[in-house]
Motif scaffolding. Structure first.
Motif, PDB file in Angstrom:
ATOM      1  N   MET A 196      -7.253 -39.162  15.840  1.00 34.98           N
ATOM      2  CA  MET A 196      -6.732 -40.474  15.665  1.00 34.98           C
ATOM      3  C   MET A 196      -5.208 -40.647  15.732  1.00 34.98           C
ATOM      4  O   MET A 196      -4.695 -39.720  15.461  1.00 34.98           O
ATOM      5  N   CYS A 197      -4.884 -41.475  16.268  1.00 35.05           N
ATOM      6  CA  CYS A 197      -3.472 -41.822  16.731  1.00 35.05           C
ATOM      7  C   CYS A 197      -3.339 -43.327  16.531  1.00 35.05           C
ATOM      8  O   CYS A 197      -3.938 -44.192  16.875  1.00 35.05           O
ATOM      9  N   ASN A 198      -2.184 -43.790  15.705  1.00 36.87           N
ATOM     10  CA  ASN A 198      -2.038 -45.324  15.425  1.00 36.87           C
ATOM     11  C   ASN A 198      -0.711 -45.354  15.345  1.00 36.87           C
ATOM     12  O   ASN A 198      -0.037 -45.722  14.238  1.00 36.87           O
ATOM     13  N   PHE A 226       6.527 -39.726  20.718  1.00 33.78           N
ATOM     14  CA  PHE A 226       6.391 -41.267  20.570  1.00 33.78           C
ATOM     15  C   PHE A 226       5.430 -41.985  19.641  1.00 33.78           C
ATOM     16  O   PHE A 226       5.293 -43.066  19.342  1.00 33.78           O
ATOM     17  N   CYS A 227       4.383 -41.002  19.266  1.00 35.04           N
ATOM     18  CA  CYS A 227       3.223 -41.551  18.428  1.00 35.04           C
ATOM     19  C   CYS A 227       2.943 -40.236  17.549  1.00 35.04           C
ATOM     20  O   CYS A 227       3.291 -39.308  17.857  1.00 35.04           O
ATOM     21  N   ASP A 228       2.033 -40.681  16.439  1.00 38.63           N
ATOM     22  CA  ASP A 228       1.607 -39.501  15.583  1.00 38.63           C
ATOM     23  C   ASP A 228       1.009 -38.219  16.286  1.00 38.63           C
ATOM     24  O   ASP A 228       1.617 -37.183  16.288  1.00 38.63           O
ATOM     25  N   CYS A 229       0.252 -38.360  17.366  1.00 34.07           N
ATOM     26  CA  CYS A 229      -0.102 -36.962  17.636  1.00 34.07           C
ATOM     27  C   CYS A 229       0.765 -36.145  18.809  1.00 34.07           C
ATOM     28  O   CYS A 229       0.914 -35.244  18.990  1.00 34.07           O
ATOM     29  N   GLU A 230       1.724 -37.246  19.430  1.00 31.20           N
ATOM     30  CA  GLU A 230       2.654 -36.583  20.183  1.00 31.20           C
ATOM     31  C   GLU A 230       3.775 -35.744  19.250  1.00 31.20           C
ATOM     32  O   GLU A 230       4.381 -34.967  19.781  1.00 31.20           O
ATOM     33  N   ILE A 231       3.988 -36.463  18.019  1.00 29.33           N
ATOM     34  CA  ILE A 231       4.952 -35.588  17.142  1.00 29.33           C
ATOM     35  C   ILE A 231       4.276 -34.492  17.139  1.00 29.33           C
ATOM     36  O   ILE A 231       4.886 -33.329  16.909  1.00 29.33           O
TER      37      ILE A 231
HETATM   38 ZN   LIG Z   1      -0.929 -40.288  19.997  1.00 27.55          ZN
END
Ligand SMILES: [Zn+2]
Length: 103
Positions: A34-36, A68-73
């Motif tokens: 999940m990514c939000n 730029f988003c949670d999963c990319e972190i």
């Molecule tokens: Zn993401």
């Protein structure tokens, strides 16, 4: 500031990738999660006691390193950070691409 040099970085990564947040799972058709936006990272940093201004600075830091988003972190920040630290010494580790898992 939460960076890969911070003593709680591993804890931060494990939380962000774990249940209740991105929750990475090895599904039958490849990994799922999940990514939000950056809401998970923000929530974890707040839990860890970071002030709001520190969190927004931290999100800028993540974005500078491809998060730029949670999963990319989870995917990008640590390797980008280490590549930046290593300068030109470590070209072989220089893969920013996240490879798709074989299906
Ligand atoms: Zn993401």
């Amino acid at each position: 500031m939460m960076t890969p040099n911070h003593p709680q970085w591993v804890e931060f990564m494990n939380k962000l990738a774990g249940p209740g947040y991105c929750d990475f799972q090895r599904g039958p058709e490849g990994p799922t999660w999940m990514c939000n936006g950056t809401t998970f990272a923000e929530a974890i940093l707040a839990d860890m006691g970071f002030a709001e201004s520190a969190i927004s600075d931290n999100l800028e830091f993540f974005a500078e390193h491809g998060g730029f988003c949670d999963c990319e972190i989870v995917f990008n920040v640590e390797s980008s950070f280490h590549n930046a630290q290593n300068g030109d010494g470590c070209a072989e580790d220089n893969d920013d691409e996240v490879e798709e898992a074989d299906s």
